[in-house]
Design a protein around this motif. Structure first.
Motif, PDB file in Angstrom:
ATOM      1  N   THR A  38      21.410  37.040  -9.930  1.00  0.00           N
ATOM      2  CA  THR A  38      22.620  37.339  -9.159  1.00  0.00           C
ATOM      3  C   THR A  38      23.875  36.840  -9.856  1.00  0.00           C
ATOM      4  O   THR A  38      24.977  37.028  -9.342  1.00  0.00           O
ATOM      5  CB  THR A  38      22.541  36.709  -7.754  1.00  0.00           C
ATOM      6  OG1 THR A  38      22.321  35.305  -7.881  1.00  0.00           O
ATOM      7  CG2 THR A  38      21.454  37.349  -6.921  1.00  0.00           C
ATOM      8  N   ILE A  40      24.893  33.812 -10.220  1.00  0.00           N
ATOM      9  CA  ILE A  40      25.492  32.711  -9.451  1.00  0.00           C
ATOM     10  C   ILE A  40      24.983  31.414 -10.067  1.00  0.00           C
ATOM     11  O   ILE A  40      23.785  31.282 -10.332  1.00  0.00           O
ATOM     12  CB  ILE A  40      25.098  32.782  -7.960  1.00  0.00           C
ATOM     13  CG1 ILE A  40      25.615  34.084  -7.335  1.00  0.00           C
ATOM     14  CG2 ILE A  40      25.623  31.572  -7.188  1.00  0.00           C
ATOM     15  CD1 ILE A  40      25.104  34.341  -5.924  1.00  0.00           C
ATOM     16  N   PHE A  45      24.089  28.140  -5.990  1.00  0.00           N
ATOM     17  CA  PHE A  45      23.083  28.822  -5.181  1.00  0.00           C
ATOM     18  C   PHE A  45      22.281  27.815  -4.351  1.00  0.00           C
ATOM     19  O   PHE A  45      21.986  28.064  -3.176  1.00  0.00           O
ATOM     20  CB  PHE A  45      22.153  29.673  -6.053  1.00  0.00           C
ATOM     21  CG  PHE A  45      21.226  30.502  -5.245  1.00  0.00           C
ATOM     22  CD1 PHE A  45      21.686  31.598  -4.533  1.00  0.00           C
ATOM     23  CD2 PHE A  45      19.886  30.166  -5.144  1.00  0.00           C
ATOM     24  CE1 PHE A  45      20.837  32.352  -3.742  1.00  0.00           C
ATOM     25  CE2 PHE A  45      19.028  30.914  -4.358  1.00  0.00           C
ATOM     26  CZ  PHE A  45      19.496  32.011  -3.662  1.00  0.00           C
ATOM     27  N   PRO A  55      29.739  30.288   0.893  1.00  0.00           N
ATOM     28  CA  PRO A  55      29.619  31.249  -0.204  1.00  0.00           C
ATOM     29  C   PRO A  55      30.791  32.232  -0.226  1.00  0.00           C
ATOM     30  O   PRO A  55      31.324  32.599   0.820  1.00  0.00           O
ATOM     31  CB  PRO A  55      28.305  31.975   0.079  1.00  0.00           C
ATOM     32  CG  PRO A  55      28.024  31.741   1.514  1.00  0.00           C
ATOM     33  CD  PRO A  55      28.705  30.469   1.907  1.00  0.00           C
ATOM     34  N   ASP A  59      29.605  36.643  -3.830  1.00  0.00           N
ATOM     35  CA  ASP A  59      28.263  36.064  -3.955  1.00  0.00           C
ATOM     36  C   ASP A  59      27.332  36.631  -2.896  1.00  0.00           C
ATOM     37  O   ASP A  59      26.180  36.966  -3.178  1.00  0.00           O
ATOM     38  CB  ASP A  59      28.311  34.538  -3.830  1.00  0.00           C
ATOM     39  CG  ASP A  59      29.023  33.859  -4.982  1.00  0.00           C
ATOM     40  OD1 ASP A  59      29.191  34.498  -6.051  1.00  0.00           O
ATOM     41  OD2 ASP A  59      29.423  32.688  -4.815  1.00  0.00           O
TER      42      ASP A  59
END
Length: 76
Positions: A38, A40, A45, A55, A59
């Motif tokens: 992703t 991130i 995360f 978040p 995200d």
């Protein structure tokens, strides 16, 4: 001085983190692998799943897409 959030905000943030974690585990991804897929940061995360971080919208979109669920299901 930062503004303190009402308790229900923290409760919902933790619930969101649990939903993300449960869906990620159901799909068979580790935190590290999922963070990478992703794009991130892994620590970010981890904080999202723990419910200790708010978040960013982008995200959440990437997380929902990677899990194959609509954003509305993720944040219900």
């Amino acid at each position: 001085m930062p503004h303190q959030q009402p308790p229900w905000v923290y409760d919902r943030r933790r619930a969101l983190g649990r939903r993300i974690r449960d869906l990620r585990i159901r799909e068979g991804h580790t935190q590290e692998a999922f963070a990478e897929m992703t794009d991130i940061d892994r620590r970010t995360f981890q904080r999202i799943e723990a419910g200790t971080s708010d978040p960013r919208y982008g995200d959440l979109l990437r997380i929902a897409d990677a899990l194959g669920v609509p954003l509305s299901e993720l944040v219900r």
